[in-house]
Design an enzyme around this catalytic site. Structure first.
Site, short mmCIF file in Angstrom:
data_model
loop_
_atom_site.label_atom_id
_atom_site.label_comp_id
_atom_site.label_asym_id
_atom_site.label_seq_id
_atom_site.Cartn_x
_atom_site.Cartn_y
_atom_site.Cartn_z
N SER A 1 -36.63 -18.36 -15.17
CA SER A 1 -36.37 -17.04 -14.55
C SER A 1 -36.17 -15.90 -15.56
O SER A 1 -36.22 -16.10 -16.77
CB SER A 1 -35.15 -17.10 -13.63
OG SER A 1 -33.94 -16.94 -14.34
N ILE B 1 -35.77 -15.00 -5.21
CA ILE B 1 -35.26 -16.00 -6.18
C ILE B 1 -36.36 -16.21 -7.20
O ILE B 1 -37.41 -16.77 -6.91
CB ILE B 1 -34.93 -17.36 -5.55
CG1 ILE B 1 -33.72 -17.24 -4.63
CG2 ILE B 1 -34.60 -18.37 -6.66
CD1 ILE B 1 -33.15 -18.58 -4.22
N ASP B 2 -36.11 -15.71 -8.39
CA ASP B 2 -37.02 -15.93 -9.50
C ASP B 2 -36.56 -17.23 -10.17
O ASP B 2 -35.37 -17.39 -10.44
CB ASP B 2 -36.92 -14.74 -10.47
CG ASP B 2 -37.86 -14.89 -11.63
OD1 ASP B 2 -38.94 -15.47 -11.46
OD2 ASP B 2 -37.51 -14.41 -12.73
N ARG C 1 -44.32 -15.28 -23.85
CA ARG C 1 -44.92 -15.77 -22.60
C ARG C 1 -46.44 -15.58 -22.69
O ARG C 1 -47.01 -14.69 -22.07
CB ARG C 1 -44.35 -14.99 -21.41
CG ARG C 1 -44.66 -15.61 -20.07
CD ARG C 1 -44.10 -14.75 -18.94
NE ARG C 1 -44.26 -15.38 -17.65
CZ ARG C 1 -43.37 -16.19 -17.09
NH1 ARG C 1 -42.23 -16.43 -17.69
NH2 ARG C 1 -43.61 -16.73 -15.92
N ASP D 1 -34.30 -18.40 -0.64
CA ASP D 1 -35.37 -17.47 -0.97
C ASP D 1 -35.58 -16.47 0.17
O ASP D 1 -35.60 -15.26 -0.02
CB ASP D 1 -36.65 -18.31 -1.15
CG ASP D 1 -37.54 -17.80 -2.25
OD1 ASP D 1 -37.20 -16.80 -2.89
OD2 ASP D 1 -38.61 -18.40 -2.44
N THR E 1 -37.49 -20.52 -8.85
CA THR E 1 -37.12 -21.45 -7.76
C THR E 1 -36.92 -22.87 -8.30
O THR E 1 -36.05 -23.59 -7.83
CB THR E 1 -38.25 -21.49 -6.70
OG1 THR E 1 -38.92 -20.26 -6.70
CG2 THR E 1 -37.68 -21.75 -5.33
N ASP F 1 -41.80 -10.40 -11.23
CA ASP F 1 -41.31 -11.35 -12.23
C ASP F 1 -40.89 -10.64 -13.53
O ASP F 1 -40.33 -11.29 -14.43
CB ASP F 1 -42.39 -12.39 -12.57
CG ASP F 1 -42.48 -13.49 -11.53
OD1 ASP F 1 -41.45 -13.75 -10.86
OD2 ASP F 1 -43.56 -14.09 -11.38
N GLU G 1 -41.84 -10.91 -2.91
CA GLU G 1 -42.66 -12.11 -3.06
C GLU G 1 -42.95 -12.82 -1.74
O GLU G 1 -44.04 -13.32 -1.53
CB GLU G 1 -41.98 -13.09 -4.02
CG GLU G 1 -42.83 -14.33 -4.22
CD GLU G 1 -42.45 -15.17 -5.41
OE1 GLU G 1 -41.29 -15.13 -5.83
OE2 GLU G 1 -43.34 -15.87 -5.92
N HIS H 1 -45.95 -22.56 -17.16
CA HIS H 1 -45.88 -21.10 -16.97
C HIS H 1 -46.24 -20.31 -18.23
O HIS H 1 -46.34 -19.08 -18.18
CB HIS H 1 -44.48 -20.68 -16.49
CG HIS H 1 -44.20 -21.14 -15.09
ND1 HIS H 1 -42.97 -21.00 -14.50
CD2 HIS H 1 -44.99 -21.71 -14.16
CE1 HIS H 1 -43.02 -21.48 -13.26
NE2 HIS H 1 -44.23 -21.92 -13.04
N LYS I 1 -33.95 -15.10 -18.97
CA LYS I 1 -34.41 -14.99 -20.37
C LYS I 1 -34.29 -13.54 -20.85
O LYS I 1 -33.91 -13.27 -21.98
CB LYS I 1 -35.88 -15.44 -20.49
CG LYS I 1 -36.06 -16.93 -20.37
CD LYS I 1 -37.50 -17.35 -20.63
CE LYS I 1 -38.44 -17.12 -19.49
NZ LYS I 1 -38.14 -17.84 -18.25
N ASP J 1 -38.03 -9.99 -6.42
CA ASP J 1 -38.18 -11.44 -6.39
C ASP J 1 -36.86 -11.99 -5.85
O ASP J 1 -35.84 -11.95 -6.55
CB ASP J 1 -38.48 -12.00 -7.80
CG ASP J 1 -39.00 -13.43 -7.72
OD1 ASP J 1 -38.78 -14.07 -6.68
OD2 ASP J 1 -39.63 -13.89 -8.69
P1 AMP Z 1 -40.23 -18.78 -15.45
O1 AMP Z 1 -39.01 -19.24 -14.73
O2 AMP Z 1 -39.98 -17.74 -16.48
O3 AMP Z 1 -41.06 -19.91 -15.94
O4 AMP Z 1 -41.09 -17.99 -14.41
C1 AMP Z 1 -41.08 -18.22 -13.04
C2 AMP Z 1 -42.22 -17.45 -12.46
O5 AMP Z 1 -43.43 -17.88 -13.02
C3 AMP Z 1 -42.40 -17.62 -10.99
O6 AMP Z 1 -41.71 -16.62 -10.29
C4 AMP Z 1 -43.90 -17.50 -10.78
O7 AMP Z 1 -44.23 -16.30 -10.13
C5 AMP Z 1 -44.45 -17.46 -12.18
N1 AMP Z 1 -45.63 -18.33 -12.40
C6 AMP Z 1 -46.17 -19.25 -11.59
N2 AMP Z 1 -47.28 -19.80 -12.16
C7 AMP Z 1 -47.43 -19.22 -13.36
C8 AMP Z 1 -48.39 -19.35 -14.43
N3 AMP Z 1 -49.38 -20.23 -14.34
N4 AMP Z 1 -48.24 -18.57 -15.51
C9 AMP Z 1 -47.22 -17.69 -15.60
N5 AMP Z 1 -46.28 -17.52 -14.63
C10 AMP Z 1 -46.38 -18.27 -13.52
MG MG Z 2 -40.52 -15.24 -9.70
#
Ligand code: AMP
Ligand code: MG
Length: 344
Positions: free
Chosen positions: A241, A126-127, A258, A48, A129, A273, A71, A217, A244, A124
């Site tokens: 990440s 690493i989106d 989402r 990261d 993580t 993101d 980030e 998320h 998608k 980002d």
């Molecule tokens: P994903 O891999 O699509 O689930 O998204 C990853 C991203 O979700 C991370 O980079 C975070 O910044 C973000 N994230 C963290 N907590 C939340 C949350 N409660 N709701 C939506 N996104 C989030």
């Molecule tokens: Mg991210």
């Protein structure tokens, strides 16, 4: 007339390519003890920090006056107890920049602490993580924003095959989108670039929905209701990440949902993101809005303050999906009202 952003494109591709290689290398030797926990408890890795350092370094070389909103920052990394992690980050960065010192690496990382401006980059490093640590999908996501609108996006997806059904073992995929000029996919070295398009599916029932792998998320239960309303029969494609956005852009899914998770109803999405991913879809012919159909506004700071949730589609399905989302959100509000009454 659409601008070509040639210089920006070249620098962004170089930056993301170097970072993708760094991440792949770190992933292949990931050992216990190489992760630490940030205050928000999301795991942060050597990759990261390394990814952010190399990308900021490349951008600053080419565009010394462009702010970068990223980030990470080096505060945790600079603590005495994290010295061995810093040393490892420096070692990885030195694969690309042999003269890099610990001080320089922290300084490059902190170039990403700037504020939004009329023109700025958002990153980002690493989106996803959690996907990275699990050995699943993750992305390196870089975008250029002007006037609150994404002009260029580059997504490096080191674990994503060039086709979801492809037999390619590893190698990864890179996506580059420029406003008004389309989206291309290539290998991680940006060779053999091929234009990509969203699916041509016009009936929601035939669509495939993609959503986060992590249930915290977004609202998987509401997504299921929406899919039912739309008569979607295929199971959701769960992925970490902005990979998608990439699979939707090349037609392997047609709807990305989402909705805010019920555990964090007031969550505001971070700009890094969604910036790169959203242009990758739009330039492949798709549409991206928030859950209420509003355009994403990247001018409001580090978060999408004016937006709630994300809905992305192949374009043709967008209105039908927004309608289903509105029905679901309306029902949910009613449920909450009833619950309040019951409690009161
Ligand atoms: P994903 O891999 O699509 O689930 O998204 C990853 C991203 O979700 C991370 O980079 C975070 O910044 C973000 N994230 C963290 N907590 C939340 C949350 N409660 N709701 C939506 N996104 C989030
Ligand atoms: Mg991210």
């Amino acid at each position: 007339m659409n601008r070509c952003f040639d210089k920006e494109k070249k620098a962004a591709i170089r930056a993301v390519t170097i970072a993708s290689r760094l991440c792949t290398k770190v992933r292949s030797v990931l050992v216990e003890g190489s992760t630490m926990v940030k205050k928000d408890r999301s795991p942060v890795t050597i990759a990261d920090y390394g990814s952010q350092a190399v990308i900021c370094r490349v951008l600053r070389d080419t565009f010394p006056n462009d702010p970068i909103v990223a980030e990470e920052d080096s505060r945790e990394l600079n603590k005495a107890e994290n010295q061995s992690i810093l040393e490892e980050v420096v070692r990885r960065v030195q694969d690309a920049f042999p003269d890099a010192s610990p001080r320089q690496v922290c300084c490059w990382i902190d170039w990403g602490r700037e504020e939004n401006a009329e023109r700025f980059w958002t990153l980002d490093p690493i989106d996803g993580t959690k996907g990275f640590l699990r050995g699943d999908q993750y992305a390196i996501a870089l975008a250029l924003i002007e006037g609150g609108v994404v002009q260029l996006g580059v997504l490096g997806c080191p674990n994503l095959p060039l086709g979801i059904h492809s037999s390619q073992e590893a190698g990864g995929a890179l996506f580059v989108a420029i406003k008004g000029r389309g989206t291309v996919q290539s290998d991680l070295d940006a060779l053999r670039q091929v234009p990509i398009r969203v699916s041509a599916i016009a009936t929601p029932a035939q669509a495939r929905v993609t959503e986060s792998f992590e249930s915290g998320h977004s609202d998987h239960i509401s997504h299921e209701e929406i899919a039912r309303y739309l008569n979607v029969s295929a199971p959701p494609l769960r992925m970490d990440s902005q990979a998608k956005y990439a699979v939707l852009a090349r037609g392997e899914a047609s709807i990305y949902l989402r909705l805010p998770s019920p555990e964090t109803p007031d969550y505001r999405e971070k700009i890094w993101d969604h910036a790169a991913g959203s242009i990758v879809i739009e330039e492949a012919g798709g549409r991206v809005t928030d859950a209420f159909g509003k355009t994403l506004d990247f001018s409001q700071g580090r978060r999408l303050e004016g937006n709630r949730g994300i809905v992305a589609t192949n374009g043709q399905l967008h209105d039908a999906v927004l309608e289903a989302v509105a029905v679901e959100l309306g029902t949910e509000m009613q449920d909450r009202g009833t619950r309040k009454k019951d409690q009161g």
